[in-house]
Design an enzyme around this catalytic site. Structure first.
Site, PDB file in Angstrom:
ATOM      1  N   LYS A  91       0.866  -1.194   0.000  1.00  0.00           N
ATOM      2  CA  LYS A  91       0.000   0.000   0.000  1.00  0.00           C
ATOM      3  C   LYS A  91       0.894   1.233   0.000  1.00  0.00           C
ATOM      4  CE  LYS A  91      -4.098  -1.905   2.131  1.00  0.00           C
ATOM      5  NZ  LYS A  91      -3.605  -3.300   1.990  1.00  0.00           N
ATOM      6  N   ASP A 125      -1.467  -2.280  -4.077  1.00  0.00           N
ATOM      7  CA  ASP A 125      -2.887  -2.292  -3.695  1.00  0.00           C
ATOM      8  C   ASP A 125      -3.492  -0.936  -4.039  1.00  0.00           C
ATOM      9  OD1 ASP A 125      -2.855  -4.846  -2.607  1.00  0.00           O
ATOM     10  OD2 ASP A 125      -2.526  -4.163  -0.557  1.00  0.00           O
ATOM     11  N   MET A 126      -4.812  -0.916  -4.277  1.00  0.00           N
ATOM     12  CA  MET A 126      -5.458   0.372  -4.554  1.00  0.00           C
ATOM     13  C   MET A 126      -6.196   0.840  -3.300  1.00  0.00           C
ATOM     14  SD  MET A 126      -5.735   2.800  -6.613  1.00  0.00           S
ATOM     15  CE  MET A 126      -5.380   2.349  -8.311  1.00  0.00           C
ATOM     16  N   ARG A 175      -5.080  -6.658 -10.911  1.00  0.00           N
ATOM     17  CA  ARG A 175      -6.043  -7.313 -10.011  1.00  0.00           C
ATOM     18  C   ARG A 175      -7.343  -6.508 -10.094  1.00  0.00           C
ATOM     19  NH1 ARG A 175      -4.593  -6.403  -4.108  1.00  0.00           N
ATOM     20  NH2 ARG A 175      -3.137  -8.125  -4.363  1.00  0.00           N
ATOM     21  N   LYS A 178     -13.795  -5.454  -6.023  1.00  0.00           N
ATOM     22  CA  LYS A 178     -14.970  -4.577  -5.974  1.00  0.00           C
ATOM     23  C   LYS A 178     -14.599  -3.201  -5.431  1.00  0.00           C
ATOM     24  CE  LYS A 178     -18.693  -7.963  -5.535  1.00  0.00           C
ATOM     25  NZ  LYS A 178     -19.654  -8.617  -4.616  1.00  0.00           N
ATOM     26  N   GLY A 179     -13.721  -3.164  -4.441  1.00  0.00           N
ATOM     27  CA  GLY A 179     -13.360  -1.896  -3.794  1.00  0.00           C
ATOM     28  C   GLY A 179     -13.909  -1.874  -2.385  1.00  0.00           C
ATOM     29  N   THR A 217     -12.085 -11.970  -5.850  1.00  0.00           N
ATOM     30  CA  THR A 217     -13.462 -11.924  -5.326  1.00  0.00           C
ATOM     31  C   THR A 217     -13.812 -13.234  -4.637  1.00  0.00           C
ATOM     32  OG1 THR A 217     -15.785 -11.544  -5.901  1.00  0.00           O
ATOM     33  CG2 THR A 217     -14.488 -12.754  -7.512  1.00  0.00           C
ATOM     34  N   HIS A 218     -14.777 -13.143  -3.686  1.00  0.00           N
ATOM     35  CA  HIS A 218     -15.342 -14.361  -3.089  1.00  0.00           C
ATOM     36  C   HIS A 218     -16.798 -14.496  -3.512  1.00  0.00           C
ATOM     37  CE1 HIS A 218     -12.631 -12.154  -0.316  1.00  0.00           C
ATOM     38  NE2 HIS A 218     -11.954 -13.267  -0.410  1.00  0.00           N
ATOM     39  N   ARG A 279     -11.501  -3.825   9.993  1.00  0.00           N
ATOM     40  CA  ARG A 279     -12.044  -3.545   8.660  1.00  0.00           C
ATOM     41  C   ARG A 279     -12.789  -4.769   8.126  1.00  0.00           C
ATOM     42  NH1 ARG A 279      -8.719  -2.345   4.054  1.00  0.00           N
ATOM     43  NH2 ARG A 279      -7.218  -1.278   5.377  1.00  0.00           N
ATOM     44  N   ARG A 280     -12.168  -5.957   8.280  1.00  0.00           N
ATOM     45  CA  ARG A 280     -12.803  -7.199   7.815  1.00  0.00           C
ATOM     46  C   ARG A 280     -14.136  -7.403   8.536  1.00  0.00           C
ATOM     47  NH1 ARG A 280      -9.150  -7.300   4.553  1.00  0.00           N
ATOM     48  NH2 ARG A 280     -10.928  -6.631   3.340  1.00  0.00           N
TER      49      ARG A 280
HETATM   50  P1  FDA Z   1     -18.798  -9.734  -1.497  1.00  0.00           P
HETATM   51  O1  FDA Z   1     -18.416  -8.700  -0.513  1.00  0.00           O
HETATM   52  O2  FDA Z   1     -20.153  -9.679  -2.106  1.00  0.00           O
HETATM   53  O3  FDA Z   1     -18.566 -11.135  -0.839  1.00  0.00           O
HETATM   54  C1  FDA Z   1     -19.044 -12.349  -1.402  1.00  0.00           C
HETATM   55  C2  FDA Z   1     -19.139 -13.388  -0.285  1.00  0.00           C
HETATM   56  O4  FDA Z   1     -17.816 -13.684   0.197  1.00  0.00           O
HETATM   57  C3  FDA Z   1     -19.902 -12.910   0.952  1.00  0.00           C
HETATM   58  O5  FDA Z   1     -21.246 -13.146   0.846  1.00  0.00           O
HETATM   59  C4  FDA Z   1     -19.238 -13.682   2.048  1.00  0.00           C
HETATM   60  O6  FDA Z   1     -19.785 -14.971   2.111  1.00  0.00           O
HETATM   61  C5  FDA Z   1     -17.819 -13.794   1.604  1.00  0.00           C
HETATM   62  N1  FDA Z   1     -16.997 -12.721   2.164  1.00  0.00           N
HETATM   63  C6  FDA Z   1     -16.607 -11.591   1.550  1.00  0.00           C
HETATM   64  N2  FDA Z   1     -15.827 -10.845   2.360  1.00  0.00           N
HETATM   65  C7  FDA Z   1     -15.739 -11.536   3.515  1.00  0.00           C
HETATM   66  C8  FDA Z   1     -15.098 -11.322   4.753  1.00  0.00           C
HETATM   67  N3  FDA Z   1     -14.361 -10.236   4.991  1.00  0.00           N
HETATM   68  N4  FDA Z   1     -15.216 -12.252   5.719  1.00  0.00           N
HETATM   69  C9  FDA Z   1     -15.919 -13.359   5.507  1.00  0.00           C
HETATM   70  N5  FDA Z   1     -16.572 -13.628   4.371  1.00  0.00           N
HETATM   71  C10 FDA Z   1     -16.494 -12.741   3.387  1.00  0.00           C
HETATM   72  N6  FDA Z   1     -10.065  -3.676  -2.087  1.00  0.00           N
HETATM   73  C11 FDA Z   1      -9.536  -2.475  -2.393  1.00  0.00           C
HETATM   74  O7  FDA Z   1     -10.214  -1.449  -2.321  1.00  0.00           O
HETATM   75  N7  FDA Z   1      -8.219  -2.391  -2.796  1.00  0.00           N
HETATM   76  C12 FDA Z   1      -7.436  -3.489  -2.925  1.00  0.00           C
HETATM   77  O8  FDA Z   1      -6.264  -3.374  -3.308  1.00  0.00           O
HETATM   78  C13 FDA Z   1      -7.999  -4.759  -2.594  1.00  0.00           C
HETATM   79  N8  FDA Z   1      -7.262  -5.906  -2.688  1.00  0.00           N
HETATM   80  C14 FDA Z   1      -7.866  -7.125  -2.525  1.00  0.00           C
HETATM   81  C15 FDA Z   1      -7.157  -8.315  -2.755  1.00  0.00           C
HETATM   82  C16 FDA Z   1      -7.788  -9.536  -2.705  1.00  0.00           C
HETATM   83  C17 FDA Z   1      -7.003 -10.786  -2.981  1.00  0.00           C
HETATM   84  C18 FDA Z   1      -9.174  -9.604  -2.393  1.00  0.00           C
HETATM   85  C19 FDA Z   1      -9.897 -10.907  -2.377  1.00  0.00           C
HETATM   86  C20 FDA Z   1      -9.870  -8.443  -2.114  1.00  0.00           C
HETATM   87  C21 FDA Z   1      -9.246  -7.208  -2.167  1.00  0.00           C
HETATM   88  N9  FDA Z   1      -9.921  -6.028  -1.880  1.00  0.00           N
HETATM   89  C22 FDA Z   1      -9.334  -4.821  -2.171  1.00  0.00           C
HETATM   90  C23 FDA Z   1     -11.249  -6.086  -1.201  1.00  0.00           C
HETATM   91  C24 FDA Z   1     -12.379  -6.084  -2.211  1.00  0.00           C
HETATM   92  O9  FDA Z   1     -12.457  -4.818  -2.800  1.00  0.00           O
HETATM   93  C25 FDA Z   1     -13.722  -6.420  -1.536  1.00  0.00           C
HETATM   94  O10 FDA Z   1     -14.007  -5.487  -0.560  1.00  0.00           O
HETATM   95  C26 FDA Z   1     -13.785  -7.806  -0.915  1.00  0.00           C
HETATM   96  O11 FDA Z   1     -13.108  -8.748  -1.679  1.00  0.00           O
HETATM   97  C27 FDA Z   1     -15.243  -8.272  -0.791  1.00  0.00           C
HETATM   98  O12 FDA Z   1     -15.837  -8.331  -2.066  1.00  0.00           O
HETATM   99  P2  FDA Z   1     -16.234  -9.695  -2.821  1.00  0.00           P
HETATM  100  O13 FDA Z   1     -15.933  -9.489  -4.267  1.00  0.00           O
HETATM  101  O14 FDA Z   1     -15.575 -10.834  -2.200  1.00  0.00           O
HETATM  102  O15 FDA Z   1     -17.815  -9.756  -2.744  1.00  0.00           O
END
Ligand code: FDA
Length: 310
Positions: A91, A125-126, A175, A178-179, A217-218, A279-280
C-alpha cells in the site's frame, strides 16, 4: 444484517481486544514474518499461491516508512530462501504517499529493486479515491522500468473502465476487486448489481486485451461469470488467476484449485493486525456473529468442565 450482527457492528469501537484477536487469527497470519512464511508454506502445500502484505497504511511521518520497506525486503529474502510461491502486495500510503509522493516514489523504488533482485513480483494495492490517479501514475512509472509490477482496479469506481484501457495499453498485470473504501455516488457505483456488472466488464475487457488478470473476489456470481469468459476466450491457465483473502470463502477456493485454476491467497501479517481485522469485521459482520457465538460456546464448555471438577 440480523439484529445481533447489527449490534456488534455498532459496538465495534469498544470490542474487547481479546475478541478482535480471535477474529484476527482467521484473517491475519501473525505479527512476525516467520509466521507469515509458515502460512504461505501451508497454502502452497494446498496448491495455492500467496501474496504477502505487511500490515499498515497511512503513516503520519516519512521516517515511519523505513521499517515497512525493510520488512518487505526481509519478506522477499524469506520467500526466496524458503523457495515459497509468493509475491508481495504494497500500500503506497504505508510508504508516505499522502505526506510526500516523492518520498513514496523513492521508497517504492527500493521495494521494486528488492523484487527485481529476486525476480519476484510486487502489486500495488489500490486505496481510497484521493490517491487513485497518483497510484496509477507511480505504477506506470515503475512498469516502464520493470515488468514485475502490478496494479489494482476497483469495480465500484466509475473511472475504472477508462483506467482499464490505460492499463491494457501497457499489457499490465491487473487485479480486479470490488473496492473496499466508502466512496460518494458521484464517483462510485453504489448498487450491488451495478458494481457486479462493472466488475465483469473490467475482467472481460482486460482478458480480451491480453492482460494477466487477478480475479479477486469471493462472490460466486462473479467467479461463475469470469469462468464463462475464460472458457469463451479459451484462455490457458497462465493468463489469469483467482485471488482471495486469507480466512475467507475456503470452500470456493478449494473448488477452484481442484478444478485446476491458479489461486492466490492474500496473506497479511504484522503488528498493525488490529486495524485490518476491524475492517474485515465491518465488511462482514456475520463473521463477528460466529465468533461471538463461538466464544460463548467455549465459555460454556469451560464452565461445564469446571462444574464437573475437571
Ligand atoms: P462480497 O463482498 O459480495 O462477498 C461475497 C461473499 O464472500 C460474501 O457473501 C461472504 O460470504 C464472503 N466474504 C466476503 N468478504 C468476507 C469477509 N471479509 N469475511 C468473511 N466472508 C467474506 N479492495 C480495495 O479497495 N483495494 C485493494 O487493493 C484490494 N485488494 C484485494 C485483494 C484480494 C485478494 C481480495 C480478495 C480483495 C481485495 N480487496 C481490495 C477487497 C475487495 O475490494 C472487496 O471489498 C472484498 O473482496 C469483498 O468483495 P467480494 O468481491 O468478495 O464480494
Amino acid at each position: 444484517m440480523n439484529l445481533l450482527n447489527r449490534a456488534i457492528v455498532a459496538a465495534l469501537p469498544v470490542v474487547p481486544r481479546r475478541l478482535v484477536e480471535r477474529i484476527a487469527q482467521r484473517y491475519v497470519a501473525g505479527e512476525a514474518l516467520e509466521q507469515a512464511l509458515d502460512t504461505v508454506q501451508t497454502l502452497n502445500a494446498e496448491g495455492c499461491k500467496a501474496t504477502l502484505d505487511v500490515l499498515g497504511e497511512d503513516v503520519a511521518r516519512s521516517e515511519e516508512t523505513e521499517r515497512t520497506v525493510a520488512e518487505y525486503l526481509r519478506a522477499l529474502d524469506g520467500i526466496a530462501s524458503r523457495r515459497l510461491d509468493s509475491n508481495i502486495s504494497v500500500k503506497l500510503t504505508a510508504l508516505g504517499l499522502k505526506i510526500d509522493p516523492e518520498h513514496c516514489r523513492r521508497e517504492f523504488a527500493r521495494i521494486v529493486g528488492g523484487t527485481q533482485h529476486h525476480g519476484n513480483f510486487v502489486r500495488i494495492d489500490m486505496e481510497d479515491s484521493s490517491v487513485t490517479e497518483v497510484t496509477i501514475r507511480i505504477f506506470e512509472e515503475a512498469r516502464e522500468r520493470y515488468a514485475g509490477v502490478g496494479l489494482v482496479l476497483q469495480a465500484y469506481l466509475r473511472r475504472s473502465l477508462d483506467d482499464a484501457r490505460r492499463a491494457a495499453g501497457l499489457r499490465a498485470n491487473v487485479r480486479v476487486c470490488k473496492g473496499i473504501y466508502v466512496e460518494p455516488a458521484l464517483i462510485a457505483f453504489q448498487g450491488r448489481e451495478e458494481i457486479r456488472d462493472n466488475y465483469s466488464s473490467l475482467v472481460d475487457r482486460l482478458l480480451e486485451e491480453g492482460c494477466f488478470v487477478g480475479i479477486a473476489t469471493h462472490d460466486p456470481v462473479l467467479v461463475r461469470r469470469a469462468l464463462a469468459t475464460i472458457a469463451r476466450l479459451r484462455l490457458p491457465r497462465e493468463a489469469y488467476e483467482f485471488q482471495m483473502l486469507l480466512g475467507v470463502a475456503g470452500e470456493l477456493r478449494r473448488q477452484l484449485v481442484s478444478a485446476g485454476h491458479r489461486l492466490r491467497v492474500y496473506v497479511p501479517y504484522g503488528e498493525a493486525w488490529e486495524t485490518y481485522s476491524m475492517r474485515r469485521l465491518k465488511e462482514n459482520p456475520a463473521i463477528a456473529g460466529h465468533v461471538v457465538k463461538g466464544l460463548f460456546r467455549r465459555e460454556l464448555r469451560l464452565r461445564g468442565r469446571r462444574l464437573q471438577g475437571e
